[in-house]
Design a protein around this motif. Structure first.
Motif, PDB file in Angstrom:
ATOM      1  N   ILE A  26       0.686  -1.230   0.003  1.00 28.01           N
ATOM      2  CA  ILE A  26       0.047  -0.024   0.185  1.00 28.01           C
ATOM      3  C   ILE A  26       0.962   1.084   0.050  1.00 28.01           C
ATOM      4  CG2 ILE A  26      -1.730   1.250   1.344  1.00 28.01           C
ATOM      5  CD1 ILE A  26      -2.671  -1.155   2.558  1.00 28.01           C
ATOM      6  N   ALA A  27       1.923   1.313   0.765  1.00 26.29           N
ATOM      7  CA  ALA A  27       2.948   2.512   1.199  1.00 26.29           C
ATOM      8  C   ALA A  27       3.668   2.757  -0.684  1.00 26.29           C
ATOM      9  CB  ALA A  27       3.741   2.319   2.128  1.00 26.29           C
ATOM     10  N   VAL A  28       4.008   1.825  -1.126  1.00 21.93           N
ATOM     11  CA  VAL A  28       4.557   1.908  -2.156  1.00 21.93           C
ATOM     12  C   VAL A  28       3.696   2.327  -3.390  1.00 21.93           C
ATOM     13  CG1 VAL A  28       6.697   0.847  -1.503  1.00 21.93           C
ATOM     14  CG2 VAL A  28       4.854  -0.334  -3.033  1.00 21.93           C
ATOM     15  N   GLY A  30       1.725   4.616  -4.205  1.00 20.48           N
ATOM     16  CA  GLY A  30       1.652   6.046  -4.543  1.00 20.48           C
ATOM     17  C   GLY A  30       0.752   6.709  -3.698  1.00 20.48           C
ATOM     18  N   ILE A  31      -0.030   6.165  -2.781  1.00 20.41           N
ATOM     19  CA  ILE A  31      -1.199   7.128  -2.169  1.00 20.41           C
ATOM     20  C   ILE A  31      -0.790   8.158  -1.251  1.00 20.41           C
ATOM     21  CG2 ILE A  31      -2.775   4.964  -2.462  1.00 20.41           C
ATOM     22  CD1 ILE A  31      -2.455   4.741   0.576  1.00 20.41           C
ATOM     23  N   GLY A  32       0.618   8.179  -1.111  1.00 23.00           N
ATOM     24  CA  GLY A  32       1.277   9.135  -0.168  1.00 23.00           C
ATOM     25  C   GLY A  32       0.933   8.947   1.303  1.00 23.00           C
ATOM     26  N   VAL A  33       1.051   7.764   1.787  1.00 25.61           N
ATOM     27  CA  VAL A  33       0.848   7.523   3.219  1.00 25.61           C
ATOM     28  C   VAL A  33       2.166   6.244   3.365  1.00 25.61           C
ATOM     29  CG1 VAL A  33      -0.504   6.571   5.037  1.00 25.61           C
ATOM     30  CG2 VAL A  33      -1.377   7.782   3.067  1.00 25.61           C
ATOM     31  N   SER A  34       2.813   6.480   4.331  1.00 23.47           N
ATOM     32  CA  SER A  34       4.045   5.624   4.383  1.00 23.47           C
ATOM     33  C   SER A  34       3.445   4.451   5.341  1.00 23.47           C
ATOM     34  CB  SER A  34       4.849   6.312   5.324  1.00 23.47           C
ATOM     35  OG  SER A  34       4.569   6.594   6.758  1.00 23.47           O
ATOM     36  N   ALA A  35       4.274   3.500   5.129  1.00 28.95           N
ATOM     37  CA  ALA A  35       3.786   1.915   6.182  1.00 28.95           C
ATOM     38  C   ALA A  35       3.951   2.231   7.590  1.00 28.95           C
ATOM     39  CB  ALA A  35       4.877   1.189   5.541  1.00 28.95           C
ATOM     40  N   GLN A  36       4.665   3.199   7.969  1.00 31.74           N
ATOM     41  CA  GLN A  36       4.642   3.598   9.385  1.00 31.74           C
ATOM     42  C   GLN A  36       3.614   4.206   9.748  1.00 31.74           C
ATOM     43  OE1 GLN A  36       7.223   2.585  11.838  1.00 31.74           O
ATOM     44  NE2 GLN A  36       5.330   2.995  13.024  1.00 31.74           N
ATOM     45  N   ALA A  59      -9.529   4.980   0.237  1.00 34.04           N
ATOM     46  CA  ALA A  59      -9.745   4.736  -1.179  1.00 34.04           C
ATOM     47  C   ALA A  59      -9.081   3.537  -1.601  1.00 34.04           C
ATOM     48  CB  ALA A  59      -9.381   5.955  -1.918  1.00 34.04           C
ATOM     49  N   TYR A  60      -7.945   3.309  -1.175  1.00 35.27           N
ATOM     50  CA  TYR A  60      -7.090   2.228  -1.708  1.00 35.27           C
ATOM     51  C   TYR A  60      -7.853   0.839  -1.002  1.00 35.27           C
ATOM     52  CZ  TYR A  60      -3.360  -1.149  -2.353  1.00 35.27           C
ATOM     53  OH  TYR A  60      -2.480  -2.078  -2.355  1.00 35.27           O
TER      54      TYR A  60
END
Length: 68
Positions: A26-28, A30-36, A59-60
């Motif tokens: 999810i983090a990679v 491109g949604i602009g939210v990091s895994a952390q 949304a994802y």
């Protein structure tokens, strides 16, 4: 606090409904939210101060949960 616990619970349900997508994927995406950030939100730590911060993740997960 109640807000953190409620958000964490809602995100856990959303992840389950989306088939348990991998946080790193999810983090990679491109949604602009990091895994952390995702991890923190799912555990109720460091929740976002504005709902709009959650919108890309929601949304994802909504797309991931949609039937093929």
């Amino acid at each position: 606090r109640v807000e953190e616990a409620a958000l964490a619970s809602a995100l856990q349900r959303a992840f389950a409904e989306a088939g348990g997508p991998d946080i790193d994927e999810i983090a990679v995406s491109g949604i602009g939210v990091s895994a952390q950030q995702i991890t923190d939100w799912r555990t109720g730590r460091n929740i976002p101060t504005a709902v709009r911060d959650l919108e890309p993740l929601i949304a994802y997960l909504r797309v991931a949960a949609a039937p093929p």
